[in-house]
Design a protein around this motif. Structure first.
Motif, PDB file in Angstrom:
ATOM      1  N   ARG A   1      32.056  42.180  35.392  1.00 25.89           N
ATOM      2  CA  ARG A   1      31.460  43.461  35.755  1.00 25.89           C
ATOM      3  C   ARG A   1      31.651  43.388  37.226  1.00 25.89           C
ATOM      4  NH1 ARG A   1      27.553  46.801  37.612  1.00 25.89           N
ATOM      5  NH2 ARG A   1      26.911  48.151  36.233  1.00 25.89           N
ATOM      6  N   MET A   2      31.175  42.339  38.032  1.00 19.94           N
ATOM      7  CA  MET A   2      30.970  42.586  39.432  1.00 19.94           C
ATOM      8  C   MET A   2      32.313  42.709  40.131  1.00 19.94           C
ATOM      9  SD  MET A   2      28.015  43.313  39.691  1.00 19.94           S
ATOM     10  CE  MET A   2      27.726  43.000  41.611  1.00 19.94           C
ATOM     11  N   ILE A   3      33.327  41.596  39.449  1.00 18.53           N
ATOM     12  CA  ILE A   3      34.767  41.695  40.069  1.00 18.53           C
ATOM     13  C   ILE A   3      35.488  42.935  39.670  1.00 18.53           C
ATOM     14  CG2 ILE A   3      36.960  40.420  39.928  1.00 18.53           C
ATOM     15  CD1 ILE A   3      35.238  37.644  39.851  1.00 18.53           C
ATOM     16  N   GLY A   4      35.206  43.280  38.496  1.00 17.11           N
ATOM     17  CA  GLY A   4      35.765  44.898  38.191  1.00 17.11           C
ATOM     18  C   GLY A   4      35.229  45.805  39.285  1.00 17.11           C
ATOM     19  N   THR A   5      33.885  45.652  39.573  1.00 16.78           N
ATOM     20  CA  THR A   5      33.396  46.779  40.472  1.00 16.78           C
ATOM     21  C   THR A   5      34.113  46.547  41.986  1.00 16.78           C
ATOM     22  OG1 THR A   5      31.367  46.862  39.523  1.00 16.78           O
ATOM     23  CG2 THR A   5      31.375  47.617  41.727  1.00 16.78           C
ATOM     24  N   ALA A   6      34.312  45.439  42.090  1.00  9.87           N
ATOM     25  CA  ALA A   6      35.075  45.114  43.604  1.00  9.87           C
ATOM     26  C   ALA A   6      36.405  45.518  43.755  1.00  9.87           C
ATOM     27  CB  ALA A   6      35.060  43.696  44.000  1.00  9.87           C
ATOM     28  N   MET A   7      37.075  45.506  42.200  1.00  9.40           N
ATOM     29  CA  MET A   7      38.481  45.916  42.159  1.00  9.40           C
ATOM     30  C   MET A   7      38.344  47.529  42.357  1.00  9.40           C
ATOM     31  SD  MET A   7      40.142  43.452  39.356  1.00  9.40           S
ATOM     32  CE  MET A   7      40.622  41.827  39.477  1.00  9.40           C
ATOM     33  N   ASN A   8      37.732  48.295  41.776  1.00 15.21           N
ATOM     34  CA  ASN A   8      37.522  49.735  42.069  1.00 15.21           C
ATOM     35  C   ASN A   8      37.151  50.102  43.257  1.00 15.21           C
ATOM     36  OD1 ASN A   8      37.597  50.035  39.016  1.00 15.21           O
ATOM     37  ND2 ASN A   8      35.610  49.875  38.480  1.00 15.21           N
ATOM     38  N   LYS A   9      36.496  49.409  44.205  1.00 12.34           N
ATOM     39  CA  LYS A   9      36.465  49.698  45.670  1.00 12.34           C
ATOM     40  C   LYS A   9      37.280  49.505  46.345  1.00 12.34           C
ATOM     41  CE  LYS A   9      30.905  49.416  44.974  1.00 12.34           C
ATOM     42  NZ  LYS A   9      30.060  48.572  45.709  1.00 12.34           N
ATOM     43  N   GLY A  10      38.481  48.650  45.769  1.00 16.10           N
ATOM     44  CA  GLY A  10      39.444  48.074  46.715  1.00 16.10           C
ATOM     45  C   GLY A  10      38.981  46.916  47.453  1.00 16.10           C
ATOM     46  N   THR A  11      37.844  45.978  47.389  1.00 19.57           N
ATOM     47  CA  THR A  11      37.357  45.278  48.225  1.00 19.57           C
ATOM     48  C   THR A  11      37.963  43.554  47.559  1.00 19.57           C
ATOM     49  OG1 THR A  11      35.303  44.885  47.201  1.00 19.57           O
ATOM     50  CG2 THR A  11      35.446  46.367  49.183  1.00 19.57           C
ATOM     51  N   TYR A  12      38.505  43.700  46.491  1.00 19.04           N
ATOM     52  CA  TYR A  12      38.705  42.484  45.770  1.00 19.04           C
ATOM     53  C   TYR A  12      40.441  42.471  45.736  1.00 19.04           C
ATOM     54  CZ  TYR A  12      39.279  38.627  42.490  1.00 19.04           C
ATOM     55  OH  TYR A  12      39.333  37.389  41.793  1.00 19.04           O
ATOM     56  N   LYS A  13      40.919  41.622  46.456  1.00 19.34           N
ATOM     57  CA  LYS A  13      42.677  41.429  46.548  1.00 19.34           C
ATOM     58  C   LYS A  13      42.891  40.510  45.575  1.00 19.34           C
ATOM     59  CE  LYS A  13      41.944  44.389  50.053  1.00 19.34           C
ATOM     60  NZ  LYS A  13      42.296  45.880  49.864  1.00 19.34           N
TER      61      LYS A  13
ATOM     62  N   ILE B   1      35.554  36.252  25.036  1.00 20.90           N
ATOM     63  CA  ILE B   1      35.193  36.692  26.321  1.00 20.90           C
ATOM     64  C   ILE B   1      35.572  38.174  26.165  1.00 20.90           C
ATOM     65  CG2 ILE B   1      35.741  36.705  28.613  1.00 20.90           C
ATOM     66  CD1 ILE B   1      36.358  33.769  28.517  1.00 20.90           C
ATOM     67  N   LYS B   2      36.719  38.541  25.863  1.00 21.76           N
ATOM     68  CA  LYS B   2      37.057  40.104  25.805  1.00 21.76           C
ATOM     69  C   LYS B   2      35.972  40.856  24.898  1.00 21.76           C
ATOM     70  CE  LYS B   2      42.081  40.389  26.729  1.00 21.76           C
ATOM     71  NZ  LYS B   2      43.263  40.618  26.186  1.00 21.76           N
TER      72      LYS B   2
ATOM     73  N   HIS C   1      36.353  46.850  32.731  1.00 23.94           N
ATOM     74  CA  HIS C   1      37.160  45.763  31.814  1.00 23.94           C
ATOM     75  C   HIS C   1      38.613  46.298  31.807  1.00 23.94           C
ATOM     76  CE1 HIS C   1      36.735  47.690  28.289  1.00 23.94           C
ATOM     77  NE2 HIS C   1      35.288  47.685  28.291  1.00 23.94           N
ATOM     78  N   LYS C   2      38.632  47.431  32.399  1.00 23.80           N
ATOM     79  CA  LYS C   2      40.217  47.959  32.239  1.00 23.80           C
ATOM     80  C   LYS C   2      41.162  47.386  32.951  1.00 23.80           C
ATOM     81  CE  LYS C   2      39.719  50.639  36.626  1.00 23.80           C
ATOM     82  NZ  LYS C   2      39.592  52.050  37.074  1.00 23.80           N
ATOM     83  N   TYR C   3      40.853  46.158  33.807  1.00 21.58           N
ATOM     84  CA  TYR C   3      41.614  45.364  34.356  1.00 21.58           C
ATOM     85  C   TYR C   3      42.208  44.045  33.470  1.00 21.58           C
ATOM     86  CZ  TYR C   3      40.442  47.977  38.333  1.00 21.58           C
ATOM     87  OH  TYR C   3      40.306  48.681  39.265  1.00 21.58           O
ATOM     88  N   PHE C   4      41.838  43.992  32.198  1.00 22.90           N
ATOM     89  CA  PHE C   4      42.148  42.933  31.407  1.00 22.90           C
ATOM     90  C   PHE C   4      43.773  43.017  30.998  1.00 22.90           C
ATOM     91  CE2 PHE C   4      37.788  42.584  28.970  1.00 22.90           C
ATOM     92  CZ  PHE C   4      37.586  41.556  29.707  1.00 22.90           C
ATOM     93  N   ASP C   5      44.225  41.942  31.306  1.00 21.12           N
ATOM     94  CA  ASP C   5      45.711  41.768  31.258  1.00 21.12           C
ATOM     95  C   ASP C   5      46.481  42.637  32.210  1.00 21.12           C
ATOM     96  OD1 ASP C   5      45.420  40.104  28.926  1.00 21.12           O
ATOM     97  OD2 ASP C   5      44.930  41.828  27.642  1.00 21.12           O
ATOM     98  N   ASP C   6      45.776  43.233  33.174  1.00 17.48           N
ATOM     99  CA  ASP C   6      46.497  43.547  34.334  1.00 17.48           C
ATOM    100  C   ASP C   6      46.290  42.930  35.614  1.00 17.48           C
ATOM    101  OD1 ASP C   6      47.758  45.300  36.090  1.00 17.48           O
ATOM    102  OD2 ASP C   6      46.242  46.725  36.119  1.00 17.48           O
ATOM    103  N   ARG C   7      45.049  42.931  35.982  1.00 16.37           N
ATOM    104  CA  ARG C   7      44.461  41.841  37.085  1.00 16.37           C
ATOM    105  C   ARG C   7      43.608  40.890  36.883  1.00 16.37           C
ATOM    106  NH1 ARG C   7      42.921  45.764  41.973  1.00 16.37           N
ATOM    107  NH2 ARG C   7      42.778  43.261  43.040  1.00 16.37           N
ATOM    108  N   MET C   8      43.139  41.100  35.698  1.00 14.85           N
ATOM    109  CA  MET C   8      42.128  39.794  35.022  1.00 14.85           C
ATOM    110  C   MET C   8      43.257  39.326  33.821  1.00 14.85           C
ATOM    111  SD  MET C   8      38.414  41.681  34.702  1.00 14.85           S
ATOM    112  CE  MET C   8      37.573  42.282  36.232  1.00 14.85           C
ATOM    113  N   LEU C   9      43.639  38.213  34.441  1.00 17.38           N
ATOM    114  CA  LEU C   9      44.623  37.573  33.437  1.00 17.38           C
ATOM    115  C   LEU C   9      44.072  36.365  32.759  1.00 17.38           C
ATOM    116  CD1 LEU C   9      47.468  37.735  36.235  1.00 17.38           C
ATOM    117  CD2 LEU C   9      47.094  39.437  34.468  1.00 17.38           C
ATOM    118  N   PHE C  10      44.389  36.336  31.687  1.00 18.34           N
ATOM    119  CA  PHE C  10      43.988  35.135  30.802  1.00 18.34           C
ATOM    120  C   PHE C  10      45.045  34.068  30.698  1.00 18.34           C
ATOM    121  CE2 PHE C  10      40.980  38.010  29.670  1.00 18.34           C
ATOM    122  CZ  PHE C  10      39.715  37.412  29.357  1.00 18.34           C
ATOM    123  N   HIS C  11      44.776  32.776  31.156  1.00 19.99           N
ATOM    124  CA  HIS C  11      45.802  31.691  30.977  1.00 19.99           C
ATOM    125  C   HIS C  11      45.317  30.910  29.831  1.00 19.99           C
ATOM    126  CE1 HIS C  11      47.882  33.006  34.736  1.00 19.99           C
ATOM    127  NE2 HIS C  11      46.293  33.342  35.270  1.00 19.99           N
ATOM    128  N   ILE C  12      46.015  30.650  28.591  1.00 21.35           N
ATOM    129  CA  ILE C  12      45.542  29.861  27.606  1.00 21.35           C
ATOM    130  C   ILE C  12      45.896  28.461  27.705  1.00 21.35           C
ATOM    131  CG2 ILE C  12      45.784  29.603  25.075  1.00 21.35           C
ATOM    132  CD1 ILE C  12      44.226  32.149  25.891  1.00 21.35           C
TER     133      ILE C  12
END
Length: 267
Positions: A76-88, A103-104, A116-127
């Protein structure tokens, strides 16, 4: 890695400390291992002065609530930062196959889509699979199945760039089958549910956990020079460090660490 920041040291029932999780620092970046059982992870990171924007790698060991629920807040918090453009950059989440779906699902049930719209886009799961190796922040991680009979769980061994080896076999006692991953380690991060003298009170063996005595005898047997004990009960937390040290050093001649939340270990 250069430092290990202890974010929590307690087991699932602990209320006087946070659930066991930790971060390892390399340069300005952090590798987070588990996230505890709730939004206490945010307080723990804040107290440790670890910015969310510098966490791009998280490993989740298993699905027990005291290890996974904090992930909802991290996302949630990293998603918020991505939305604000502060998480690179991207958030990389390492876990076994079944844990990805867990987790999903937890996140989608409790957090708005905009996070959580960033799942599999900028939030990447490595099995991760048994014996998988991955280079993360310049160090080599070898992930392994700890062969839990309670809940599928993975640990890792870490070969650091500076030549130090660290082993983390999750929150259950070491199994002999894991010896190839633990052998030659300079550091062992091992659970110790309670003192051996208190085993009838806390019943660690019924919960598939070990005591301070057990963990220290193991580290002595494996000739590991540095042992960290955590994932403990917290009924007498003011004297936990003293009591655990006293029992442990009767069976272990190496460097024994019984950290408190927010302690820092330097490699």
């Amino acid at each position: 890695m250069e430092k290990l920041i202890v974010l929590g040291t307690g087991n699932a029932q602990a209320i006087h400390c946070y659930n066991t999780c930790f971060a390892m620092k390399k340069g300005e970046e952090y590798f987070l291992v588990d996230a505890g059982g709730g939004n206490g992870i945010l307080s723990a990171l804040d107290q440790a002065s670890i910015p969310l924007e510098h966490i791009h790698h998280i490993f989740v060991t298993h699905a027990h609530n005291d290890h996974i629920l904090g992930m909802v807040w991290m996302i949630r918090m990293i998603g918020t930062a991505m939305n604000k453009g502060t998480y690179k950059g991207n958030l990389n989440i390492y876990c076994h196959k079944e844990l990805k779906d867990t987790i999903k699902t937890l996140t989608r049930l409790t957090v708005g889509k905009k996070f959580h719209k960033y799942f599999d886009d900028r939030m990447l799961f490595h099995i991760v699979k048994h014996k998988d190796q991955k280079e993360i922040l310049g160090d080599l991680f070898t992930f392994f199945d700890i062969e839990s009979t309670k809940e599928k769980q993975f640990g890792f061994s870490l070969q650091m760039e500076q030549g130090i080896k660290l082993a983390f076999p999750g929150d259950e006692p070491y199994h002999e089958s894991l010896f190839p991953f633990i052998e030659g380690s300079d550091w062992l991060l091992h659970e110790a549910f309670c003192l051996y003298r208190d085993r009838d009170i806390f019943k660690p063996y019924e919960k598939h956990h070990s005591t301070v005595k057990d963990a220290c005898q193991l580290a002595q047997q494996l000739n590991i020079p540095n042992l960290v004990l955590w994932h403990t009960e917290d009924k007498d937390i003011a004297h936990r460090q003293e009591n655990y040290q006293k029992e442990g050093l009767a069976f272990y001649t190496g460097n024994l660490y019984v950290p408190q939340d927010q302690d820092i270990l330097t490699f």
